[in-house]
Motif scaffolding. Sequence first.
Motif, PDB file in Angstrom:
ATOM      1  N   ASN A   1      15.647  20.229  18.034  1.00  0.00           N
ATOM      2  CA  ASN A   1      16.289  20.114  16.726  1.00  0.00           C
ATOM      3  C   ASN A   1      17.105  21.336  16.339  1.00  0.00           C
ATOM      4  O   ASN A   1      18.097  21.218  15.616  1.00  0.00           O
TER       5      ASN A   1
ATOM      6  N   TYR B   1      18.850  23.145  18.390  1.00  0.00           N
ATOM      7  CA  TYR B   1      20.089  23.128  19.188  1.00  0.00           C
ATOM      8  C   TYR B   1      20.485  21.684  19.498  1.00  0.00           C
ATOM      9  O   TYR B   1      20.796  21.329  20.629  1.00  0.00           O
ATOM     10  N   LYS B   2      20.458  20.854  18.459  1.00  0.00           N
ATOM     11  CA  LYS B   2      20.580  19.404  18.615  1.00  0.00           C
ATOM     12  C   LYS B   2      21.918  18.947  19.185  1.00  0.00           C
ATOM     13  O   LYS B   2      22.001  17.882  19.798  1.00  0.00           O
ATOM     14  N   ASP B   3      22.990  19.723  19.004  1.00  0.00           N
ATOM     15  CA  ASP B   3      24.321  19.307  19.453  1.00  0.00           C
ATOM     16  C   ASP B   3      24.705  19.920  20.795  1.00  0.00           C
ATOM     17  O   ASP B   3      25.865  19.866  21.194  1.00  0.00           O
ATOM     18  N   THR B   4      23.743  20.500  21.487  1.00  0.00           N
ATOM     19  CA  THR B   4      23.971  21.125  22.790  1.00  0.00           C
ATOM     20  C   THR B   4      23.094  20.422  23.821  1.00  0.00           C
ATOM     21  O   THR B   4      22.262  19.579  23.466  1.00  0.00           O
TER      22      THR B   4
ATOM     23  N   GLY C   1      19.407  19.898  23.169  1.00  0.00           N
ATOM     24  CA  GLY C   1      18.937  18.781  22.357  1.00  0.00           C
ATOM     25  C   GLY C   1      18.342  17.668  23.191  1.00  0.00           C
ATOM     26  O   GLY C   1      17.720  16.741  22.656  1.00  0.00           O
TER      27      GLY C   1
ATOM     28  N   GLN D   1      25.435  26.021  19.758  1.00  0.00           N
ATOM     29  CA  GLN D   1      25.145  25.224  18.569  1.00  0.00           C
ATOM     30  C   GLN D   1      25.766  25.908  17.353  1.00  0.00           C
ATOM     31  O   GLN D   1      25.584  27.102  17.136  1.00  0.00           O
ATOM     32  N   GLU D   2      26.517  25.148  16.578  1.00  0.00           N
ATOM     33  CA  GLU D   2      27.053  25.705  15.330  1.00  0.00           C
ATOM     34  C   GLU D   2      25.900  26.065  14.411  1.00  0.00           C
ATOM     35  O   GLU D   2      24.906  25.349  14.319  1.00  0.00           O
TER      36      GLU D   2
END
Length: 975
Positions: A186, A188-191, A194, A262-263
């Motif tokens: 969660n 680093y959910k967009d990497t 995730g 991750q942003e």
Amino acid sequence: MKFNINDIYHGFKLIEEVELKEIDSIGRIFQHQKTGAKLINIQNDDDNKVFTIGFKTPPENSTGVPHIIEHAVLAGSRKFKTKEPFVDLLKSSLNTFLNAMTFPDRTIYPVASRNHKDFINLIDVYLDGVFYPSIYDSEYTFMQEGWHYVIDEKTGELKYNGVVYNEMKGAYSSPDSLAFDGVVRNLYKDTPYGNDSGGNPDNITDLTYEEFLDFHRKYYHPSNSHMFLYGDGDVLKILEFVNDNYISDFERLDINVEIPMQEKFESMVEKEGIYGISNDESEKDKTYLAMGYSVGSFNNPEELFALGILYDMIIDNPAAPVKKALMDAGIGKSVDGGFESSLKQPLFLILIKGSNPDEKENFKMVLRKSLQDLVNNGIDKDLVKASINKREFALREADFGGYPKGLIYYYKVVQSYMYEGNPFSQLQYDKIMENIKNGVDNRYFENLIQKYLLDNDHCIIYTLKPEKGYTDKKEKEVKEKLSEIKSKLTEEDKNNIISKVNKLREIQGTPDSEEQLNTIPTVSINDVSSTSEVLPLEERNEEDIKVLYHDVHTSKIGYLKFIFDARVIPQELIQYGKLLSEVLGKISTKNYGYSKLINEISIHTGGIRFMLNNYTEHSNKDEYYPKFIVRAKALDNELNKTMELILEILNNTKFEEKNLIIQTIRENKANQEAMIQSSGNIVAARRLLSYLSQKASYDEHIYGIGYYRFLCDLERNFNNKWEEITSNLEKVSKILFNRDNMIMSFAGDKEDYEIFKNNLKQVKNSLNKEENKYYNYKFSNENINEGLTTQANVQYVAKGGNFKEAGFKYGGALLVLQTIAKYDYLWNKVRIKGGAYGVSLDFGMSGNLYISSYRDPNVVDTLKAYDDMGDYLRSFNVSKKDMEKYIIGAIRDLDSPLTSSMKAERAMEFYFNHITQEMIQKEREEVLNTSIEDIKALSDLMDAVMKQNYICVLGNEGKIRENKDIFKTIVSAIE
């Protein structure tokens, strides 16, 4: 030879060369001109050589394809035609390390050996495996290692099976793992982080064979690789070998495998997860609360060092202020976590175990307040100094618990180099540590807390809740899904599944041909020394104290032990002896408050540890020698202070701090529960042996389920038992720490021994001297054949007995049989065909024998495999060459490399077990002379032990109750 920058050596251009004075090495960066492959070389005089090849393998989903490929590429290749070259190496090479690992964003293949020929062989097999695996020839390796359908012959049910599938079912049964994974997924959910590179069992069965192959095609190319070479090997010859035999065959590809960042979050994220507990367990005090922060940068080594030190300072140290605040607030039973720097975006994790969902807000509040107090008031300077010294001592000692140094250095190299950073930044630590120490007076660590823990919104609080019957519910969902899939299958589809499984079983059951076996490179039996190493131990008498001296070079570090005979403890207080070992050094003494004491230990020593240990008379399973041991290590100029601190703890500890003692009890209970959930094979085997041996009963009493239940009782009734607890700890301490009940051990150079010897008078004069009374313990040994239930999705199946009671003797041939069984019979029957992740076999000199499986989907089939081992041995017949391989594998286990401190430890173990050098040499000669007939003759031994029918299975409650007829007792493993 001298290397020159920009010169090309067998296709590799030298980019950089640096001195790594901290580890007494030369570091080099090479790049292969044709393919772009990278190779890092750390050259020194260490003969334990290491080679690794790794690939960036960011997962695009949670089907576990990187993990399945990690298994599969070592199961046959272009040149090495056997079904399991990896296993062939395990049983026949002189490797000191051989494995493969899947990380969240990379997959690595490390090997190590002290023998040059063997080292090249290992590199050869691994490189052929990763670049030219046989996975393209058929889908059966994918089915075996990943997943496949099975139609149960008895019930007709459709089921899943596969090694990785079952391994990850076990991983997803551990709440500790689930809590950590929940934070990472969660945060680093967009990497790629995730996704689960290991594989989520819910998703593994979505992976197709073609997707599996496509992943290998995409990532397993020299242009996406990094290699690592460490030790005293001939660098030019290895570069030549790698270039000429492998990567020169490839063309450069533009493989841009970027691990995205991750942003940052705009505010804290809150997420929840669920894990299963049994219907008999209470949900109270079973919630995990985790706070995770994205911190630092992979390319800032100073911050990585500092954040690791900060974690020790505020969480991991027994006197850590944040840990204390959380425990004092009663939020949970123990505080854990970690600083994970192997990710591109490192993670700082604080984990509360044994909590409840309604404590979440209190957790956030107390955590923030305790961190703010440290920033406002400053961190205690002694605590800062202690944590820095602890890290410096570990760096200086460079003892990694038996792992090759080169492998640990590789982990440090790859952490930055994976992301195009400086590979040597974490090995050039002198300047880093100097900067950190210089910054202490300028609020260095307080500023880190403010920046990364207070002002950082890229964080998550994750709540992992228990739910009764959750595992059964998930299993029911899987069964319903499979039932629905089966309902849509045509007869042709069903026959196809049966045909494929039959073909897989046929492949698994067909032995490799002589021609295939001959493709595996081996060393010769002549490469093996016929003489056992003599371990250093000399009995001395100093100041009327018996001293075991180990003359070894330890770089000015002295390793010392106080060894007390634990038979002075009455039987009803043995478990208090174990508890005593857990509390000493963590509570106050007459002259030191507990925080000051803990800091003094870290400032002046490399650690002081207390443990209750047990040594076995080699010839008798019921004769044993329990010892209470104080272990310490220190630089030579700190030996005097170290002994002073030990004596202060032994003589002046005050067992009055109620909060600290209950905290220790709770932490140890949590650790025991984690072991039950993650290392059930060890728990089941230890429990099993306690049925048949007095020594093993003692061990179970202080390490196993018995000790766990003791801790549960103390925690549950703590207030009512407080006076009894403190009285018993005081009583055990008083009778145990007696100078006439003690011998000492010291490992170090002769000059350091003189320093040690000069301090013995204070030991003699400090400890009390009273008449000792020694007890003969009597435990009940009864075959109770237990099923220990958990909500895990897998089992740990143990069976054993005692071969001496059946009329057999111990001999070196048993070690060869151990190699044969682990890597042939049991590997094929229990792992390959049965789908378990692992299986082990152990023969003790005292006659105790056990077999135990790891993350096993089966119970009855596994026990049958154990029972049938005698039949296998009766028909055992291999070539002379193959027999030599097994012997080499057995010798490798005997000759695993030992650090100086490990040599001293092993020598002491032999001393107390009454194992002589003559016995060790005799065992070695028996191993070297083991024949096929010797192995066949052991069939009766295996039959006799299996007929004794000692069984212990730890695992899924439903599976155990389904097979209730094989157990005499079924109980919950966890309260």
